[in-house]
Design an enzyme around this catalytic site. Structure first.
Site, PDB file in Angstrom:
ATOM      1  N   ASP A 120       4.122  -6.677  -5.206  1.00 39.03           N
ATOM      2  CA  ASP A 120       4.427  -5.249  -5.263  1.00 39.03           C
ATOM      3  C   ASP A 120       5.916  -5.079  -4.945  1.00 39.03           C
ATOM      4  OD1 ASP A 120       1.629  -5.354  -5.259  1.00 39.03           O
ATOM      5  OD2 ASP A 120       1.464  -3.416  -4.241  1.00 39.03           O
ATOM      6  N   LYS A 127       2.971   1.788  -9.724  1.00 38.48           N
ATOM      7  CA  LYS A 127       2.408   2.230  -8.449  1.00 38.48           C
ATOM      8  C   LYS A 127       3.207   3.413  -7.941  1.00 38.48           C
ATOM      9  CE  LYS A 127       1.825   0.350  -3.728  1.00 38.48           C
ATOM     10  NZ  LYS A 127       1.958  -0.888  -2.906  1.00 38.48           N
ATOM     11  N   LYS A 185      -1.720   2.165  -9.815  1.00 46.44           N
ATOM     12  CA  LYS A 185      -2.074   2.058  -8.405  1.00 46.44           C
ATOM     13  C   LYS A 185      -1.499   3.235  -7.624  1.00 46.44           C
ATOM     14  CE  LYS A 185      -1.580  -0.917  -4.303  1.00 46.44           C
ATOM     15  NZ  LYS A 185      -1.102  -2.234  -3.788  1.00 46.44           N
TER      16      LYS A 185
END
Length: 317
Positions: A154, A217, A253
């Site tokens: 991430d 995300k 996400k």
């Protein structure tokens, strides 16, 4: 489901610059979601089980220890108490969370704890949460986490590239991180609370996908504003647009501030309405969550017993 891999594409500057978002239309659409669809009783229980399967169970605190991470990994492997599993009759599902997300320091600990479970370890990287470390240092951090066994990375973008409209710099940055990931999947955190406008969020989403992000995300969870449904609608519409143009499926996400089962249901409804059933699976949808599992487990206990449990009965409290 096999994990999705999005190829690196070319930067389409014309598409980025011509992308606009109508805020009032977004707000009207989001307001209609709870009114259009609701789930109750056994169907709600089934949706909450799906929410568990799509969680990135996360610990990203300054007081993290190896013990905390081991406890988190044990919970990821067995996210529901056995009495609830038995009452629901789901023992054969072998339910787990989608992943465990930790800082680089604890990647090896989590990998060892989860060996043989099939649960991937995700590492936050690139100077999380601000993303302002020297560029070579951020690249080295990605490579180090992959070498330690992280299957997902991430990364955080440089928000200044978005705020100044430097789309080429943003594309080059994300592409370099993608190449540093090797076989590990790249989840690109936009930091939506610091991007000022929905149009900026839409454009940043497109650039991140063009650069090869496997997921986009919302947030680090450290901004003042994190995952909200209007932001989610904009990002999912960009995923749909990019998929229609390229045929590539990009995951989504939402992270930060999602702490209740009701919120989880709202997000699952958004995904079903905007992207379809295929995006209700962990290879294309994840919650970034640290406290969400506690409330989901509490709601499932209420479903099987008719009573709400005290907070101390929840092992993640």
């Amino acid at each position: 489901m096999p994990p999705v891999r999005v190829p690196i594409g070319a930067l389409d500057m014309a598409l980025v610059r011509h992308t606009r978002v109508n805020r009032s239309a977004v707000e009207r659409r989001v307001a209609s979601l709870p009114a259009r669809r609701t789930v109750k009783k056994e169907w709600q229980a089934a949706w909450l089980l799906r929410a568990i399967a799509c969680m990135d169970l996360t610990t990203l605190s300054g007081d993290d220890t190896a013990g905390n991470v081991l406890r988190l990994c044990a919970k990821a492997h067995r996210p529901l108490r056995q009495d609830i599993v038995d009452a629901l009759g789901i023992g054969d599902l072998r339910l787990t969370t989608g992943a465990v997300c930790v800082y680089h320091q604890y990647v090896a600990t989590a990998v060892d704890a989860l060996r043989g479970t099939g649960i991937p370890v995700a590492a936050v990287s690139t100077g999380f949460p601000a993303g302002l470390s020297p560029f070579e240092q951020r690249l080295a951090e990605v490579r180090a986490s992959v070498a330690a066994g992280a299957a997902e990375i991430d990364i955080v973008i440089t928000r200044g590239h978005v705020l100044t409209g430097n789309w080429q710099a943003l594309y080059d940055e994300v592409r370099a991180f993608r190449e540093a990931c090797g076989d590990a999947h790249l989840k690109t955190i936009l930091g939506v609370g610091e991007l000022a406008t929905l149009t900026n969020i839409a454009r940043a989403s497109l650039v991140a996908m063009m650069a090869g992000s496997d997921f986009i995300k919302t947030s680090t969870g450290k901004e003042s504003s994190n995952a909200t449904l209007p932001v989610g609608l904009v990002m999912t519409r960009m995923i749909r647009e990019y998929g229609a143009r390229t045929g590539h499926e990009v995951g989504f996400k939402p992270a930060g501030g999602i702490r209740t089962a009701k919120q989880a249901l709202d997000w699952l409804i958004l995904m079903k309405e905007e992207l379809g059933d295929r995006w209700l699976r962990p290879h294309l949808f994840r919650f970034g969550a640290s406290g969400l599992l506690t409330d989901v487990e509490r709601q499932l206990e209420h479903y099987v017993t008719g009573r709400y449990a005290a907070a101390y009965r929840q092992p993640m409290v």
